[in-house]
Design a protein around this motif. Structure first.
Motif, mmCIF file in Angstrom:
data_model
loop_
_atom_site.group_PDB
_atom_site.id
_atom_site.type_symbol
_atom_site.label_atom_id
_atom_site.label_comp_id
_atom_site.label_asym_id
_atom_site.label_seq_id
_atom_site.Cartn_x
_atom_site.Cartn_y
_atom_site.Cartn_z
ATOM 1 N N HIS A 277 -49.815 28.363 -47.432
ATOM 2 C CA HIS A 277 -49.006 28.061 -46.262
ATOM 3 C C HIS A 277 -47.537 27.863 -46.624
ATOM 4 N N GLY B 196 -47.140 31.827 -45.917
ATOM 5 C CA GLY B 196 -46.335 31.469 -44.759
ATOM 6 C C GLY B 196 -47.096 30.980 -43.555
ATOM 7 N N ASN B 197 -48.418 31.055 -43.587
ATOM 8 C CA ASN B 197 -49.217 30.622 -42.438
ATOM 9 C C ASN B 197 -50.415 29.814 -42.914
ATOM 10 N N VAL C 20 -56.644 32.243 -40.520
ATOM 11 C CA VAL C 20 -55.238 31.918 -40.736
ATOM 12 C C VAL C 20 -54.502 32.009 -39.403
ATOM 13 N N GLU C 21 -53.757 30.949 -39.073
ATOM 14 C CA GLU C 21 -52.998 30.939 -37.819
ATOM 15 C C GLU C 21 -51.720 31.739 -37.983
ATOM 16 N N ARG C 22 -51.556 32.748 -37.141
ATOM 17 C CA ARG C 22 -50.365 33.595 -37.222
ATOM 18 C C ARG C 22 -49.926 33.960 -35.811
ATOM 19 N N ASN C 23 -48.762 33.467 -35.422
ATOM 20 C CA ASN C 23 -48.198 33.760 -34.102
ATOM 21 C C ASN C 23 -49.180 33.468 -32.976
#
Length: 451
Positions: free
Chosen positions: A35, A299-300, A325-328
Motif C-alpha cells: 500500500h 499504492g493501494n 485490492v481497493e482501487r478507485n
C-alpha cells in the motif's frame, strides 16, 4: 481477466521483500502487494539479530532485569534460550544463518559484519551504542570498539543530529576513545529547510557550490568544500563522523574523497527518518527482487480476501483463493496458490487495536491478548509491556493459527513484525526476525506450488 500468481505477498517492507525474493529463487511466480512506502525509509539501515535478551527469557531462567544492562556479544548463543513463543525458536539458529546468507548476497560489499557471529557496536545519532549484526560499510570506521579518537560533525540545518551532545553521550557511555562534536554550516547556498536528500544529491553529483573567503567568493566541488569547512575543527582526530547523508548512490566514493582531503577515516552515523541507509537498503532489495522476476503492485491497500465460498467467508479448513485490492472504489482480486502476510506490527498497522480488542485487519487472524486492556501495559514507562509482543501466532511452518491452535487457512503464512511473541524494540531484533521468518515463509510457500 483474473490476475493469478503462485505466491502473493501482502506487504512490501523488509519482511515482504525477503519473502518474495526467497520464493522467487525457489522458482515461484511472485507478486508483492504494497500500500505505502516501505518502512525501511524510516529505519536506520542497521540489521539487528538480537541485541538484548528479552525480559521474559530472563524471568523464565529466574534472572533479574539487571542481566539486560549490557548488550549480547553473540546473538546466536542466546537464541536457544529464548521463550518458545519467539519467532527465532520457530526458524532456529540455522534459519537465521540462512537468512543472513541471503542478505549478504543481496548487499555484497555495501555491508559489513558477515565475517563474525559477534555483534558490532554502532554509535547512533543520539549518542547511544547499538548492538547489531550487519551495518553499512559507510558506518564501519565508526564502531565503538575502535579506540581511535573521533570528531562528530553536525550541520546547522540538520537538527536531528546534535554532534556535541552525541559526543558527550558517547563518552558518558564509556567508549574507549575521546569524542568531540562540532556543528557547521553545510557549504553552499542551500535553503534553510533543505531536506537531507538534497544534501545527498549534491554530494552524489559533486555539485559546485559558492564558498565565501576573506573578501571573495569562489566555487568548489561540494565534497572539497565540505572537507575544507571541517578541517579547522580537527584536533588530530583519526576519524570523522557525519550524519548519514553522504549520498544516495555514491556513498563509498564520497567517503573516499573526504578521507583523502581530511587525512582521517570517515564514517556515517545512522539517523532517524528519513533514513538514507534505509533507502539504500530498500533499493538493493527491490533490485534483487526484480532481478529474480518478482512483480510489484503498489499504492493501494489490500482490504479483503476471497475463499472458494466467497469474500471473507473463510473457516479453519478453507484456503484463500484471492485477496482484494481497493482501487478507485473497486475491489480488484489477485489470485494465488499461496499467500504470505507481511504487513508489519502495531506501528505498521499490520496489527490494529481499539477499546474492544486487538485484531489483524485483513484476514482477521487471531491475535492473542487479554480481554482486560489494563493487562496490556506494565506500570513502568519502560517496563515489559505485553502489547509490544502482540501479533499473529504460527505453527512450525509459519502458518497463521486460529484461536483453537489450528491453521486459519492452509495456504496463509506470516512473517516479520506481524508475528507475536517478541518485542523487537527492546530486543533489537526487528530486521533479523523479518529476514529469518521471511526466508522461511517464502521458501515454504514456494515449495507448496513447485513440488
Amino acid at each position: 481477466m483474473a490476475i493469478e500468481d503462485d505466491v502473493t505477498v501482502v506487504g512490501g517492507g523488509i519482511a515482504g521483500m525477503t519473502v518474495a525474493l526467497a520464493a522467487a529463487r525457489e522458482g515461484a511466480d511472485v507478486r508483492v502487494l504494497s500500500h505505502k512506502d516501505s518502512t525501511l525509509r524510516s529505519a536506520s539501515g542497521l540489521v539487528d539479530v538480537l541485541g538484548y535478551p528479552p525480559e521474559s527469557a530472563n524471568a523464565d531462567r529466574g534472572e533479574s532485569d539487571s542481566t539486560r544492562d549490557g548488550p549480547l556479544a553473540d546473538p546466536f548463543d542466546a537464541i536457544p534460550d529464548l521463550p518458545e513463543s519467539h519467532p527465532y525458536r520457530t526458524v532456529g539458529v540455522e534459519g537465521v544463518r540462512e537468512a543472513l546468507d541471503l542478505f549478504d548476497g543481496v548487499v555484497g560489499d555495501r555491508y559489513r559484519g558477515g565475517h563474525t557471529d559477534r555483534n558490532a557496536l554502532v554509535p547512533t545519532h543520539g549518542g547511544s551504542v547499538k548492538p547489531t549484526a550487519r551495518y553499512p560499510a559507510s558506518a564501519a570506521a565508526g564502531l565503538a570498539s575502535d579506540d581511535r579518537n573521533a570528531l562528530l560533525v553536525g550541520f546547522e540545518s540538520v537538527t536531528d543530529f546534535d554532534a556535541p551532545l552525541a559526543a558527550d553521550h558517547l563518552e558518558s557511555a564509556g567508549v574507549p576513545f575521546a569524542a568531540r562534536g562540532a556543528t557547521i554550516s553545510f557549504p553552499g547556498d542551500f535553503r534553510v529547510d533543505a531536506k537531507i536528500t538534497r544534501f545527498a544529491d549534491a554530494l552524489d553529483g559533486d555539485e559546485r557550490v559558492a564558498v565565501e573567503g576573506d573578501g571573495y567568493t569562489t566555487e568548489l566541488p561540494v565534497r572539497e568544500a565540505l572537507a575544507e569547512t571541517v578541517k579547522p575543527h580537527l584536533r588530530g582526530e583519526e576519524r570523522v563522523g557525519f550524519p548519514a547523508l553522504l549520498g544516495q548512490h555514491n556513498t563509498a566514493e564520497i567517503c573516499e574523497a573526504l578521507e583523502a582531503e581530511l587525512g582521517a577515516a570517515v564514517f556515517e552515523v545512522p539517523m532517524g527518518p528519513p533514513s538514507l541507509p534505509g533507502m539504500r537498503l530498500e533499493g538493493a532489495l527491490v533490485s534483487a527482487c526484480r532481478d529474480a522476476g518478482v512483480r510489484f503492485t503498489t499504492g493501494n491497500p489490500v482490504v479483503d480476501y476471497e475463499t472458494d465460498g466467497g469474500a471473507g467467508s473463510g473457516t479453519a479448513s478453507d484456503e484463500i483463493a484471492a485477496v482484494r485490492v481497493e482501487r478507485n472504489g473497486a475491489a480488484i482480486p489477485f489470485h494465488a496458490d499461496q499467500f504470505v502476510l507481511a504487513t508489519g506490527g502495531l506501528v505498521g498497522k499490520g496489527i490494529d487495536s481499539d477499546r474492544e480488542g486487538v485484531a489483524e485487519p485483513i484476514f482477521d487472524c487471531h491475535v492473542p491478548h487479554s480481554g482486560d486492556r489494563y493487562d496490556w501495559f506494565a506500570d513502568e514507562a519502560f517496563g515489559d509491556h505485553p502489547f509490544a509482543r502482540f501479533g499473529v501466532e504460527t505453527d512450525d511452518d509459519l502458518r497463521a493459527l486460529d484461536r483453537g491452535g489450528d491453521a486459519e487457512f492452509s495456504n496463509l503464512r506470516a512473517a516479520g513484525a506481524v508475528l507475536g511473541g517478541y518485542d523487537f524494540a527492546a530486543e533489537k531484533s526487528g530486521a533479523g526476525v523479518s529476514l529469518a521468518t521471511g526466508v522461511a515463509a517464502g521458501r515454504s510457500a514456494a515449495r507448496e506450488v513447485t513440488r
